[in-house]
Design a protein around this motif. Structure first.
Motif, PDB file in Angstrom:
ATOM      1  N   LEU A  82      -6.277   1.919   3.424  1.00 45.71           N
ATOM      2  CA  LEU A  82      -5.409   0.807   3.803  1.00 45.71           C
ATOM      3  C   LEU A  82      -5.690  -0.384   2.902  1.00 45.71           C
ATOM      4  O   LEU A  82      -6.831  -0.818   2.766  1.00 45.71           O
ATOM      5  CB  LEU A  82      -5.652   0.433   5.261  1.00 45.71           C
ATOM      6  N   THR A  83      -4.645  -0.895   2.261  1.00 45.36           N
ATOM      7  CA  THR A  83      -4.800  -2.003   1.323  1.00 45.36           C
ATOM      8  C   THR A  83      -4.089  -3.248   1.833  1.00 45.36           C
ATOM      9  O   THR A  83      -3.212  -3.171   2.699  1.00 45.36           O
ATOM     10  CB  THR A  83      -4.221  -1.643  -0.063  1.00 45.36           C
ATOM     11  N   ALA A  84      -4.454  -4.377   1.285  1.00 46.00           N
ATOM     12  CA  ALA A  84      -3.806  -5.637   1.646  1.00 46.00           C
ATOM     13  C   ALA A  84      -2.309  -5.570   1.348  1.00 46.00           C
ATOM     14  O   ALA A  84      -1.497  -6.100   2.114  1.00 46.00           O
ATOM     15  CB  ALA A  84      -4.461  -6.797   0.905  1.00 46.00           C
ATOM     16  N   ALA A  85      -1.932  -4.919   0.254  1.00 48.13           N
ATOM     17  CA  ALA A  85      -0.508  -4.801  -0.090  1.00 48.13           C
ATOM     18  C   ALA A  85       0.242  -4.013   0.977  1.00 48.13           C
ATOM     19  O   ALA A  85       1.350  -4.396   1.370  1.00 48.13           O
ATOM     20  CB  ALA A  85      -0.345  -4.131  -1.452  1.00 48.13           C
ATOM     21  N   MET A  86      -0.339  -2.923   1.457  1.00 47.12           N
ATOM     22  CA  MET A  86       0.326  -2.120   2.486  1.00 47.12           C
ATOM     23  C   MET A  86       0.513  -2.933   3.757  1.00 47.12           C
ATOM     24  O   MET A  86       1.578  -2.893   4.379  1.00 47.12           O
ATOM     25  CB  MET A  86      -0.492  -0.846   2.754  1.00 47.12           C
TER      26      MET A  86
END
Length: 143
Positions: A82-86
């Motif tokens: 899980l990324t900040a962009a997602m």
């Protein structure tokens, strides 16, 4: 529905083809009339040669087509990266909770309920709560 076993990084050409096909289908759906929202069932740990955050890049392209206001929810593998962009690009992120993944349908239903809630409220969740739903063991991946 497509299925693939993990096999290392996705080649750029394959990612571009898959992303272009899905984005074209989304664009055609918008050409047919307005959409109320979008739900995507993603893996969450894909790695592409040119994009270490493949789902984040795909969501960026989807947002470029649907705009910032159209509700977008996604479901992911429980071991997603899980990324900040997602988190930024999706209105809600819902994980599968089991391994093996016998609850994919339930996760999709949870994501759909959140999508319907977002559609009916007409405003982003940031106004009163967080915009992602994950167990505490995955939350530290968000920075």
């Amino acid at each position: 529905m497509a299925f693939a076993n993990p096999a290392g990084p996705v080649q750029d050409e394959a990612f571009e083809r898959i992303a272009a096909l899905n984005c074209a289908l989304l664009s055609m759906a918008l050409d047919d009339g307005p959409l109320d929202g979008v739900y995507l069932d993603l893996h969450g740990a894909a790695l592409v040669e040119s994009f270490p955050d493949a789902e984040g890049e795909f969501l960026r392209r989807v947002r470029a087509i649907i705009g910032e206001e159209l509700p977008l929810t996604i479901s992911l593998d429980p071991h997603a990266n899980l990324t900040a962009a997602m988190v930024k690009l999706a209105d809600a992120v819902v994980p599968f909770r089991t391994y093996p993944h016998i609850d994919m349908k339930e996760a999709g239903a949870r994501a759909a309920r959140l999508l319907f809630d977002r559609i009916h409220r007409g405003c982003r969740w940031e106004s009163y709560t967080v915009n992602w739903i994950f167990g505490c063991r995955l939350a530290p991946n968000v920075r």
